[in-house]
Motif scaffolding. Structure first.
Motif, PDB file in Angstrom:
ATOM      1  N   THR A  72      28.806   2.043   1.180  1.00 31.41           N
ATOM      2  CA  THR A  72      27.427   2.131   0.719  1.00 31.41           C
ATOM      3  C   THR A  72      27.050   0.877  -0.043  1.00 31.41           C
ATOM      4  OG1 THR A  72      27.722   4.530   0.478  1.00 31.41           O
ATOM      5  CG2 THR A  72      25.802   3.565  -0.590  1.00 31.41           C
ATOM      6  N   GLY A  73      25.790   0.472   0.039  1.00 32.34           N
ATOM      7  CA  GLY A  73      25.320  -0.715  -0.663  1.00 32.34           C
ATOM      8  C   GLY A  73      25.418  -0.577  -2.166  1.00 32.34           C
ATOM      9  N   GLY A  74      25.526  -1.723  -2.859  1.00 31.64           N
ATOM     10  CA  GLY A  74      25.711  -1.713  -4.299  1.00 31.64           C
ATOM     11  C   GLY A  74      24.590  -1.040  -5.060  1.00 31.64           C
ATOM     12  N   GLN A  75      23.331  -1.266  -4.639  1.00 31.93           N
ATOM     13  CA  GLN A  75      22.200  -0.653  -5.338  1.00 31.93           C
ATOM     14  C   GLN A  75      22.234   0.865  -5.198  1.00 31.93           C
ATOM     15  OE1 GLN A  75      18.419  -2.276  -4.207  1.00 31.93           O
ATOM     16  NE2 GLN A  75      17.270  -1.041  -5.647  1.00 31.93           N
ATOM     17  N   ASN A  76      22.561   1.360  -4.018  1.00 33.82           N
ATOM     18  CA  ASN A  76      22.658   2.813  -3.816  1.00 33.82           C
ATOM     19  C   ASN A  76      23.816   3.406  -4.610  1.00 33.82           C
ATOM     20  OD1 ASN A  76      20.452   3.035  -2.103  1.00 33.82           O
ATOM     21  ND2 ASN A  76      21.676   2.582  -0.283  1.00 33.82           N
ATOM     22  N   LEU A  77      24.903   2.667  -4.744  1.00 40.90           N
ATOM     23  CA  LEU A  77      26.032   3.153  -5.537  1.00 40.90           C
ATOM     24  C   LEU A  77      25.624   3.362  -6.989  1.00 40.90           C
ATOM     25  CD1 LEU A  77      28.999   0.965  -4.205  1.00 40.90           C
ATOM     26  CD2 LEU A  77      28.702   3.418  -3.888  1.00 40.90           C
ATOM     27  N   ARG A  78      24.922   2.387  -7.556  1.00 40.65           N
ATOM     28  CA  ARG A  78      24.496   2.494  -8.954  1.00 40.65           C
ATOM     29  C   ARG A  78      23.496   3.632  -9.133  1.00 40.65           C
ATOM     30  NH1 ARG A  78      24.073  -3.026  -8.184  1.00 40.65           N
ATOM     31  NH2 ARG A  78      21.808  -2.967  -8.337  1.00 40.65           N
TER      32      ARG A  78
ATOM     33  N   GLY B 105      31.939  -6.431  -3.300  1.00 40.37           N
ATOM     34  CA  GLY B 105      31.184  -7.019  -4.402  1.00 40.37           C
ATOM     35  C   GLY B 105      30.253  -6.036  -5.081  1.00 40.37           C
ATOM     36  N   GLY B 106      29.768  -5.018  -4.343  1.00 42.60           N
ATOM     37  CA  GLY B 106      28.857  -4.045  -4.932  1.00 42.60           C
ATOM     38  C   GLY B 106      29.517  -3.132  -5.947  1.00 42.60           C
ATOM     39  N   LEU B 107      30.847  -3.138  -6.014  1.00 43.50           N
ATOM     40  CA  LEU B 107      31.537  -2.265  -6.962  1.00 43.50           C
ATOM     41  C   LEU B 107      31.430  -2.777  -8.396  1.00 43.50           C
ATOM     42  CD1 LEU B 107      34.872  -1.411  -5.093  1.00 43.50           C
ATOM     43  CD2 LEU B 107      32.775  -0.056  -5.243  1.00 43.50           C
TER      44      LEU B 107
END
Length: 396
Positions: free
Chosen positions: A320-326, A352-354
């Protein structure tokens, strides 16, 4: 002159398409925001449309012999005194290319108002002086961006590494990469595996959005603690919305010879935990919830309040993309989350999104998974390993 049009969800993705198709020396001619539509009249999602060409050679007021990549890392030309050093003497004002002024003038001559996105692209950088990065540091910067880390965060990390490094370290790409790996390692918190002690009962709930692999992860944990650590393990599933999920977990329970309870309400959950009181580890598999569905999130909160879990692991997919993860972590924050459990490392194009997720949530990572095999493809999270995966030093 051949001009090609590219459309993407963001400017970063559009520029990546241009670079892959036309090469690194392609020239940006126009950029604007557009809406995709159905049959030309139903409005759709916003997109970025970029016109680019590989035939146009845009002149630039940089010294002769300076590469285009130096536009990103504005500084002293290669071969000049002080090149390769990171210090106060290397701080130069960013340069502006002539093509920006010509582009604005051409738009004015045709009486066309430039789109707001183009104006933003044409403005000089607002960050002030840009530090000159040695070639080794600049390569690390591009590696971080390719790993899907936001450019501002990548720049911050590289600058921190360079400030603490001496001239010899800056010239050695391996040393510099090792320093960056240690810096990333400090950013990643881990909490270790579930601590199951003889004679004590531990209740662990697994929550998260749909499709992230919660049920398979619960089966992996159960199999490892039962078969490899010889612990008494019980299973509870609250995922009555998906019959397939119940049957999947029941199949694993039968194979491993574990007691299993199926519940639908908070009261039933409390009674099931009491019936499994003789187990050392009770794993609670919950139904997937959309982070946007406040009603379902509140229902899940009531369930967790009734079971009084010792640990609540939020399962998130690395694909999943970084923005969606946050965003997802923020929506589930009210459930008393104690740690993150990251799945599908094998499906992620970059990790990197982590890093923004870990910074914003302030939660440690408990486990990572990288496949569907039960009881394999799961391991306790290790900050050193994750940091090296982010840098491409270890394969995903």
């Amino acid at each position: 002159m051949e001009v090609k049009t590219f459309r993407a969800r963001s400017m970063q993705e559009a520029l990546q398409l241009v670079r892959r198709t036309l090469g690194a020396d392609a020239t940006l001619l126009q950029a604007r925001e557009v809406r995709s539509g159905l049959l030309g009249w139903l409005p759709g999602a916003r997109q970025v449309e970029v016109l680019a060409s590989a035939d146009v050679q845009a002149p630039c007021r940089l010294p002769a012999g300076t590469a285009r990549s130096d536009l990103v890392r504005t500084g002293t030309p290669t071969g000049s005194p002080g090149a390769g050093r990171f210090g106060a003497a290397a701080e130069l004002q960013p340069l502006e290319c002539d093509y920006q002024a010509r582009f604005r003038a051409a738009l004015h001559d045709t009486h066309t108002q430039p789109p707001s996105l183009v104006e933003e692209l044409s403005r000089p950088p607002s960050r002030g002086p840009v530090r000159h990065l040695p070639e080794t540091a600049f390569r690390l910067f591009t590696d971080l961006v390719d790993a899907e880390l936001h450019e501002d965060l990548a720049r911050e990390l590289i600058e921190r590494v360079c400030q603490a490094a001496g001239p010899r370290d800056l010239a050695d790409p391996l040393v510099l990469k090792a320093r960056l790996a240690r810096l990333l390692e400090e950013e990643i918190r881990v909490c270790g595996p579930i601590d199951v002690r003889p004679g004590e009962r531990r209740v662990v709930a697994v929550v998260g959005p749909t499709g992230v692999g919660k049920t398979t992860t619960v089966a992996k944990l159960a199999a490892n603690y039962r078969l490899r650590q010889r612990r008494r393990v019980g299973l509870i599933t609250v995922d009555t919305y998906r019959i397939a999920a119940v049957e999947q977990l029941r199949t694993y329970a039968d194979i491993i010879d574990l007691p299993m309870e199926v519940v639908a309400t908070p009261r039933e959950l409390r009674a099931a935990i009491d019936r499994l009181s003789g187990q050392e580890l009770i794993l609670v598999d919950t139904a997937g919830r959309s982070p946007r569905d406040e009603v379902k999130i509140q229902e899940l909160k009531s369930l967790l309040g009734e079971c009084r879990a010792d640990e609540v692991h939020l399962v998130l997919s690395c694909a999943t993309g970084g923005q969606n993860l946050r965003r997802t972590a923020a929506q589930f924050a009210g459930l008393g989350i104690t740690s993150l459990l990251l799945t599908k490392l094998d499906e992620a194009s970059g990790l990197g999104g982590l890093l923004p997720l870990l910074r914003h949530s302030r939660l440690p990572v408990s486990y990572v998974t990288d496949g569907q095999n039960v009881p394999d493809d799961i391991a306790a999270a290790d900050s050193r390993t994750l940091a090296r995966m982010m840098l491409g030093m270890l394969e995903l």
